[in-house]
Design an enzyme around this catalytic site. Sequence first.
Site, PDB file in Angstrom:
ATOM      1  NE  ARG A   8      -4.062 -11.137  -4.608  1.00  8.13           N
ATOM      2  CZ  ARG A   8      -5.154 -10.460  -5.271  1.00  8.13           C
ATOM      3  NH1 ARG A   8      -5.916 -11.242  -5.797  1.00  8.13           N
ATOM      4  NH2 ARG A   8      -5.141  -9.490  -4.945  1.00  8.13           N
ATOM      5  CB  SER A  20      -4.181  -4.058  -4.349  1.00  7.31           C
ATOM      6  OG  SER A  20      -2.798  -4.327  -4.248  1.00  7.31           O
ATOM      7  CE  LYS A  61      -5.183  -3.686   2.232  1.00  4.90           C
ATOM      8  NZ  LYS A  61      -5.433  -3.013   1.045  1.00  4.90           N
ATOM      9  CB  THR A  62       1.253  -2.284   3.995  1.00  5.28           C
ATOM     10  OG1 THR A  62       0.346  -3.370   3.870  1.00  5.28           O
ATOM     11  CG2 THR A  62       2.467  -2.765   4.809  1.00  5.28           C
ATOM     12  CE  LYS A  64      -5.545 -10.020  -0.054  1.00  4.78           C
ATOM     13  NZ  LYS A  64      -4.243  -9.521   0.376  1.00  4.78           N
ATOM     14  CG  HIS A  91      -8.339  -6.401   1.754  1.00  5.84           C
ATOM     15  ND1 HIS A  91      -8.355  -5.928   0.513  1.00  5.84           N
ATOM     16  CD2 HIS A  91      -7.433  -7.090   2.075  1.00  5.84           C
ATOM     17  CE1 HIS A  91      -7.364  -6.108  -0.159  1.00  5.84           C
ATOM     18  NE2 HIS A  91      -6.512  -6.774   1.180  1.00  5.84           N
TER      19      HIS A  91
HETATM   20  N1  LIG Z   1      -0.494   9.843   0.494  1.00  4.64           N
HETATM   21  C1  LIG Z   1      -0.109   8.616   0.484  1.00  4.64           C
HETATM   22  N2  LIG Z   1      -0.827   7.905   1.246  1.00  4.64           N
HETATM   23  C2  LIG Z   1      -0.624   6.332   1.167  1.00  4.64           C
HETATM   24  N3  LIG Z   1       0.316   5.833   0.515  1.00  4.64           N
HETATM   25  C3  LIG Z   1       1.113   6.361  -0.439  1.00  4.64           C
HETATM   26  C4  LIG Z   1       0.840   7.944  -0.387  1.00  4.64           C
HETATM   27  N4  LIG Z   1       1.564   8.417  -1.640  1.00  4.64           N
HETATM   28  C5  LIG Z   1       1.996   7.296  -1.968  1.00  4.64           C
HETATM   29  N5  LIG Z   1       2.044   6.307  -1.277  1.00  4.64           N
HETATM   30  C6  LIG Z   1       2.211   4.848  -1.647  1.00  4.64           C
HETATM   31  O1  LIG Z   1       1.425   4.018  -2.124  1.00  4.64           O
HETATM   32  C7  LIG Z   1       1.641   2.734  -1.714  1.00  4.64           C
HETATM   33  C8  LIG Z   1       0.584   2.309  -0.705  1.00  4.64           C
HETATM   34  O2  LIG Z   1       0.616   0.649  -0.689  1.00  4.64           O
HETATM   35  P1  LIG Z   1       0.317  -0.177   0.515  1.00  4.64           P
HETATM   36  O3  LIG Z   1       1.433  -1.250   0.526  1.00  4.64           O
HETATM   37  O4  LIG Z   1       0.299   0.572   1.637  1.00  4.64           O
HETATM   38  O5  LIG Z   1      -1.008  -0.823  -0.017  1.00  4.64           O
HETATM   39  P2  LIG Z   1      -2.007  -1.644   0.571  1.00  4.64           P
HETATM   40  O6  LIG Z   1      -3.379  -1.010   0.864  1.00  4.64           O
HETATM   41  O7  LIG Z   1      -1.311  -2.449   1.730  1.00  4.64           O
HETATM   42  O8  LIG Z   1      -2.280  -2.923  -0.611  1.00  4.64           O
HETATM   43  P3  LIG Z   1      -2.124  -4.494  -0.583  1.00  4.64           P
HETATM   44  O9  LIG Z   1      -3.417  -5.074  -0.149  1.00  4.64           O
HETATM   45  O10 LIG Z   1      -1.984  -4.852  -2.048  1.00  4.64           O
HETATM   46  O11 LIG Z   1      -1.059  -4.912   0.243  1.00  4.64           O
HETATM   47  C9  LIG Z   1       2.877   2.525  -0.971  1.00  4.64           C
HETATM   48  O12 LIG Z   1       3.896   2.316  -1.729  1.00  4.64           O
HETATM   49  C10 LIG Z   1       3.248   4.326  -0.564  1.00  4.64           C
HETATM   50  O13 LIG Z   1       4.403   4.412  -0.378  1.00  4.64           O
HETATM   51  O1  LIG Z   2      -2.521 -10.254  -2.489  1.00  8.42           O
HETATM   52  C1  LIG Z   2      -1.669  -9.708  -2.897  1.00  8.42           C
HETATM   53  O2  LIG Z   2      -1.085  -9.996  -3.945  1.00  8.42           O
HETATM   54  C2  LIG Z   2      -1.371  -8.402  -2.410  1.00  8.42           C
HETATM   55  C3  LIG Z   2      -2.592  -7.965  -1.678  1.00  8.42           C
HETATM   56  O3  LIG Z   2      -2.360  -7.714  -0.247  1.00  8.42           O
HETATM   57  C4  LIG Z   2      -3.558  -7.680  -2.400  1.00  8.42           C
HETATM   58  O4  LIG Z   2      -3.639  -7.495  -3.507  1.00  8.42           O
HETATM   59  O5  LIG Z   2      -4.759  -7.090  -1.477  1.00  8.42           O
HETATM   60 CA   LIG Z   3      -0.616  -4.377   2.207  1.00  4.64          CA
HETATM   61 MN   LIG Z   4      -4.035  -6.945   0.382  1.00  2.00          MN
END
Ligand SMILES: Nc1ncnc2c1ncn2[C@@H]1O[C@H](COP(=O)(O)OP(=O)(O)OP(=O)(O)O)[C@@H](O)[C@H]1O
Ligand SMILES: O=C([O-])CC(=O)C(=O)O
Ligand SMILES: [Ca+2]
Ligand SMILES: [Mn+2]
Length: 658
Positions: free
Chosen positions: A177, A358, A362-363, A321, A340
Amino acid sequence: MAANGEFSFRSSGVKGRNGLPKIHTDKKAADESDICHDDSATPVKAQTLDELHSLQKKKSAPTTPIQAALGEFAEEDRHKQQMQSISASLASLTRETGPKVVKGDPARAAETPRVAPVSHHHFEPTLDISDSGLKFTHILYNLSPAELYEQAIKYEKGSFITSSGALATLSGAKTGRSPRDKRVVKDETTDDLWWGKGSPNIEMDEHTFLVNRERAVDYLCSLEKVYVNDQFLNWDPEHRIKVRIVSARAYHSLFMHNMCIRPTPEELASFGTPDFTIYNAGQFPCNRYTHYMTSSTSIDVNLSRREMVILGTQYAGEMKKGLFSLMHYLMPKRGVLSLHSGCNMGKDGDVALFFGLSGTGKTTLSTDHNRYLIGDDEHCWSDNGVSNIEGGCYAKCIDLSREKEPDIWNAIKFGAVVENVVFDEHTREVDYSDKSVTENTRAAYPIEFIPNAKIPCVGPHPKNVILLACDAFGVLPPVSKLNLAQTMYHFISGYTALVAGTEDGIKEPTATFSACFGAAFIMLHPTKYAAVLADKMQKHGATGWLVNTGWSGGSYGSGSRIKLAYTRKIIDAIHSGELLKANYVKTDVFGLEIPTEIEGVPSEILDPANTWSNKKAHEETLLKLAGLFKKNFEGFLNYKIGTDSNLTDEILAAGPNF
Ligand SMILES: Nc1ncnc2c1ncn2[C@@H]1O[C@H](COP(=O)(O)OP(=O)(O)OP(=O)(O)O)[C@@H](O)[C@H]1O
Ligand SMILES: O=C([O-])CC(=O)C(=O)O
Ligand SMILES: [Ca+2]
Ligand SMILES: [Mn+2]
């Protein structure tokens, strides 16, 4: 097959003298037969190849009695209204009102003349006729994933089918973004927005918005065809929002098909006018001579017009977003908290929220094979409970492994979009470790691709509120239990630490503070969301937790990232209620309550002080991070949280003490 499972030829009934089957040429003999026919006997019901091809596709079946009851005239009316609505969406503000739009693929030329052009008789005489007023714009309306695959592969360079069936695509020059290029129209309706220092809302005026809108609409209407998605946001029917996305790329249409809630055919038939419209002209830049523009990218939100314009970036996350920002404006007006966060639910109906910036998990952590997934990124918490805003998930793919994240791995199949990944040119196997295009590789898939998705994506009031931080300094404990004031302190702080560019070897981690774990998306002052969260947590007795998914045993460079398996055990103990019963000790400086034991996690890692071999370095780093927290929180000292000042004072006291 023979009984023993071995393959053998079936013995033929009628044999000629030499043992081969006899060929019958005599019609009569063949007709009255008990003899074997050629398998291809029935001829095709077509005289020509074109006719044959026309047999292949049948009209989509009407699905329900509602639609059947509509009858042909009503159906025609509905179609006309739909086209008029789309024409109005694409209207130029300075020339004729709406473009001539026609549903269908221009490549299927034979079909287009059959569709009557939309009549413009109800419009004012055109102010200024232009070529664009004479041509048709073809509308590819709510296409299916299969149709969008074909469009992407045929017309968009960089589109490929991966070995697992996902559609691989490139998002162009932007692979993330562009928050600095976001603009929000400031007018009489936006006084309650958060403006100024720290706010993500950079102002623009109405006129400039219209200039960019015209630029986007002109671009879209100049194309032979545009994609239109009509979809929903929010699984709570009481707070559902109708969105229309107009875009130039099949990639964008498929991304939104996956990420927004997909209407049923009946819902689509009665969709009517959208509540909000996105014009995604991302391939086309904004004009930098335009007032307020500081680059060739502009993402503009006009809340009064209920529109958003995208110029100069094809990164699809801007749409996702952008709509999330809209929800951060609309929902609080209804007393609904937008978050979020990820969200999942146990077999007994216990709901957990996962906040975090990010890349904090979360995911990854909400996608849990032992629990129902409500959603991975954007939720609402209303008096009805929690609801997902979206219809899909958007997972980070870098270093994705089948072993560690099986559900996400398996969701990357036909229908999923994978952005900016690198794959083998022949086998089309994706190499998830390859960062050649970007580190921010992503997969967007419908939520039902996760086997234990909770459909509809709603649940009761949360029991646990988990704040995730990826602390690359390595000083926050893997898990701490928070009181309400601490939860608010950390929610408003919204801390995570990212590892700076890795190309020149090891760099210092950099702390990021993003209020409400999503300052880039909030529209009102952070304290407004915090006050509502505090209120809801108190009312429903939710417990707050701080989980560090980042470094242990030292900062980035000397320590290492906490094993995902350990983090999962910690999260399991929170869900089960075990952790609430554990023994706790209080840490210095941050004053966090940390458990002394968790099943499946080595006890020595629970207190970071134990894991650093250099105690002095640990102490220094801890104080350094605490100082950064303090400095960041200065920006919030003059705001009251809630109706009295008690909570505000408590929250201030809940930060680091040194
Ligand atoms: N101990 C851990 N706990 C959680 N995630 C981990 C850990 N170690 C490594 N990772 C890695 O960190 C990344 C966490 O990213 P995730 O997609 O869950 O982020 P998000 O919070 O959903 O962000 P976004 O809002 O950008 O989608 C993943 O690639 C995951 O494999
Ligand atoms: O919006 C994006 O590109 C990915 C995301 O979920 C974040 O940054 O929270
Ligand atoms: Ca995510
Ligand atoms: Mn997000």
